[in-house]
Scaffold this motif. Structure first.
Motif, PDB file in Angstrom:
ATOM      1  N   LYS A  82       0.797  -1.224   0.000  1.00 24.20           N
ATOM      2  CA  LYS A  82       0.000   0.000   0.000  1.00 24.20           C
ATOM      3  C   LYS A  82       0.832   1.278   0.000  1.00 24.20           C
ATOM      4  O   LYS A  82       0.287   2.366  -0.179  1.00 24.20           O
ATOM      5  CB  LYS A  82      -0.918   0.025   1.236  1.00 24.20           C
ATOM      6  CG  LYS A  82      -1.803  -1.198   1.405  1.00 24.20           C
ATOM      7  CD  LYS A  82      -2.853  -1.313   0.316  1.00 24.20           C
ATOM      8  CE  LYS A  82      -3.791  -2.486   0.581  1.00 24.20           C
ATOM      9  NZ  LYS A  82      -4.797  -2.656  -0.504  1.00 24.20           N
ATOM     10  N   THR A  83       2.129   1.176   0.234  1.00 21.34           N
ATOM     11  CA  THR A  83       2.972   2.364   0.382  1.00 21.34           C
ATOM     12  C   THR A  83       4.277   2.186  -0.389  1.00 21.34           C
ATOM     13  O   THR A  83       4.545   1.116  -0.951  1.00 21.34           O
ATOM     14  CB  THR A  83       3.312   2.610   1.862  1.00 21.34           C
ATOM     15  OG1 THR A  83       4.089   1.499   2.345  1.00 21.34           O
ATOM     16  CG2 THR A  83       2.047   2.749   2.702  1.00 21.34           C
ATOM     17  N   ALA A  84       5.090   3.238  -0.366  1.00 22.92           N
ATOM     18  CA  ALA A  84       6.415   3.151  -0.977  1.00 22.92           C
ATOM     19  C   ALA A  84       7.254   2.076  -0.295  1.00 22.92           C
ATOM     20  O   ALA A  84       8.002   1.337  -0.950  1.00 22.92           O
ATOM     21  CB  ALA A  84       7.122   4.504  -0.893  1.00 22.92           C
ATOM     22  N   THR A  85       7.117   1.977   1.014  1.00 25.74           N
ATOM     23  CA  THR A  85       7.825   0.921   1.743  1.00 25.74           C
ATOM     24  C   THR A  85       7.366  -0.456   1.278  1.00 25.74           C
ATOM     25  O   THR A  85       8.166  -1.387   1.139  1.00 25.74           O
ATOM     26  CB  THR A  85       7.594   1.066   3.256  1.00 25.74           C
ATOM     27  OG1 THR A  85       8.059   2.351   3.680  1.00 25.74           O
ATOM     28  CG2 THR A  85       8.329  -0.020   4.029  1.00 25.74           C
ATOM     29  N   GLY A  86       6.073  -0.574   1.020  1.00 27.75           N
ATOM     30  CA  GLY A  86       5.535  -1.839   0.528  1.00 27.75           C
ATOM     31  C   GLY A  86       6.123  -2.225  -0.819  1.00 27.75           C
ATOM     32  O   GLY A  86       6.434  -3.397  -1.066  1.00 27.75           O
ATOM     33  N   ILE A  87       6.278  -1.247  -1.704  1.00 24.97           N
ATOM     34  CA  ILE A  87       6.897  -1.524  -3.004  1.00 24.97           C
ATOM     35  C   ILE A  87       8.343  -1.967  -2.809  1.00 24.97           C
ATOM     36  O   ILE A  87       8.824  -2.893  -3.475  1.00 24.97           O
ATOM     37  CB  ILE A  87       6.811  -0.290  -3.915  1.00 24.97           C
ATOM     38  CG1 ILE A  87       5.365  -0.087  -4.378  1.00 24.97           C
ATOM     39  CG2 ILE A  87       7.743  -0.438  -5.122  1.00 24.97           C
ATOM     40  CD1 ILE A  87       5.171   1.084  -5.306  1.00 24.97           C
ATOM     41  N   ALA A  88       9.048  -1.330  -1.887  1.00 29.18           N
ATOM     42  CA  ALA A  88      10.434  -1.709  -1.615  1.00 29.18           C
ATOM     43  C   ALA A  88      10.514  -3.135  -1.079  1.00 29.18           C
ATOM     44  O   ALA A  88      11.395  -3.915  -1.474  1.00 29.18           O
ATOM     45  CB  ALA A  88      11.056  -0.731  -0.619  1.00 29.18           C
TER      46      ALA A  88
END
Length: 444
Positions: A331-337
């Motif tokens: 759901k977030t940039a951290t999730g994409i990472a």
């Protein structure tokens, strides 16, 4: 009546001030090489991967911001790479198995393709119209696919079998440098000027091609200069071993859980998660960072333990974890990472073992031909599935739809790998095929 023909004697090659006569290529003759040599002969894949990064992560926003909002059309243009893989890579690979020049048989491909690739990709962001963009994208992806045709064969030609998992790790490590640098740093420059990823990719293509050309040590394999490309004979050669057909199934389905699954992540990040290109690039750079951290140690570990088939299966099955995470919890940039890191680990484990495993089914006379056709399978699924995903995304507005196809890819890859007979059990059959190829090369 067919007339016999003797193979021409190898020409003397000048390297610096020393003259050497190339030796006939044979796995039994290959000596251990240094890790620096492995890095050098796959160096041009860093430049090629920089271009792939532009194609996969930058081009869609260039098209959407300046030329068209049609997601299906954007997907079609992005799929040009896959379209060219259907004919460029297999033909170039087939040809490189059959030639010998003063520069060898693999190096001429890079010598021709690299300048074309660099120029076309640098010009792409400056194109005045959609049609010019399409022409440039088509051109640089033809050149890119020609270069890719000689990556695995260059390793097979010069790295002995007992070091190939390390070489496989290097084939992952070097492109990961491009993924990390392009995503973490170069993408930030797009907020200032959109051309920077393309410009830097073009410069990397030239630089890394020079490194490859200087380092590559070609081993002489008798050319088959009189052999012409005939579809029937080509089909007979690439399908004659059952394992070849299973290998193609793996390469047909593997992109479903790597390239196709993540092709629209840049759009997902900017459209659904409201991230900037810079933020997305920084998040996706963790894909490259994980490879940089684990590829070489993992390659040495796998090389020490062997078990190429087992590790390839593990890499295929473990990817279910990031696929599920991406669908439900990213759901977030951290999730994409997090997704990028997990997927990168799985892909590294799979590829650094499966590519060397496939090499055991090939010989110096057909290694590029077999790997070339794997690109057809790889390109076929990309060319069909990426536009289809774009169409479905256009209908639903859901950028996570391609991730569901990854499950199908995992199941198919695992089934095909399990069905392959170990190379040791088909060694006589492989030797017979190689002898037939050698015999055929003596006749018109």
């Amino acid at each position: 009546m067919a007339r016999s023909q003797t193979s021409p004697l190898p020409k003397v090659m000048n390297i610096g001030t020393t003259e050497i006569a190339p030796k006939f290529g044979s796995q039994s003759e290959l000596r251990p090489v240094s890790i620096w040599y492995m890095a050098s002969i796959v160096a041009f894949s860093l430049g090629a991967q920089s271009v792939v990064f532009c194609s996969n992560q930058v081009l869609q926003n260039t098209l959407r911001d300046h030329f068209t909002k049609n997601e299906a059309l954007i997907g079609f243009v992005m799929a040009f790479n896959a379209l060219n893989m259907l004919w460029v890579t297999p033909f170039v690979a087939w040809k490189s198995d059959r030639i010998w020049t003063r520069f060898g048989r693999r190096r001429p491909i890079v010598m021709i393709a690299a300048p074309i690739l660099a120029l076309a990709v640098i010009l792409t962001p400056h194109a005045p119209s959609l049609w010019i963009v399409i022409l440039l994208v088509f051109t640089f992806q033809v050149a890119e696919d020609a270069e890719i045709a000689v990556v695995a064969p260059s390793v097979s030609d010069t790295v002995p079998d007992q070091q190939r998992q390390i070489a496989g790790a290097m084939m992952q490590f070097i492109p990961a440098i491009a993924i990390f640098v392009m995503g973490r740093y170069v993408m930030k420059l797009t907020d200032r000027a959109e051309h920077w990823p393309y410009t830097i990719a073009g410069l990397l293509v030239i630089t890394t091609a020079i490194i490859y050309l200087a380092a590559m040590r070609e081993h002489y394999v008798p050319p088959r200069a009189n052999e012409r490309f005939k579809l029937f004979n080509y089909g007979k050669e690439i399908f004659r071993l059952r394992e070849y057909r299973l290998i193609y199934i793996v390469f047909l389905c593997q992109p479903l859980w790597v390239i196709v699954a993540t092709q629209w992540f840049a759009s997902l990040a900017t459209q659904e998660l409201h991230m900037t290109q810079s933020e997305y690039g920084s998040a996706w750079a963790y894909s490259g960072l994980v490879t940089l951290l684990v590829a070489i140690p993992l390659g040495y570990l796998c090389n020490m333990l062997g078990r190429r088939r087992m590790f390839a299966l593990m890499g295929s099955m473990l990817v279910v974890v990031p696929l599920t995470y991406g669908i439900f919890w990213m759901k977030t940039a951290t999730g994409i990472a997090v997704f990028a890191g997990m997927q990168s680990f799985c892909f590294n484990l799979f590829r650094m073992n499966f590519i060397p495993y496939v090499m055991r089914y090939t010989t110096p006379r057909n290694v590029a031909t077999i790997f070339g056709f794997t690109s057809v399978m790889n390109g076929l699924v990309r060319f069909t599935m990426i536009p289809l995903a774009g169409f479905l995304i256009g209908l639903t507005g859901n950028y996570r739809i391609p991730l569901w196809g990854g499950y199908i890819g995992v199941i198919a890859c695992v089934a095909a790998i399990l069905a392959m007979r170990p190379p040791e059990k088909v060694r006589d059959e492989i030797a017979r095929i190689d002898a037939e190829v050698a015999s055929a090369s003596q006749h018109d």
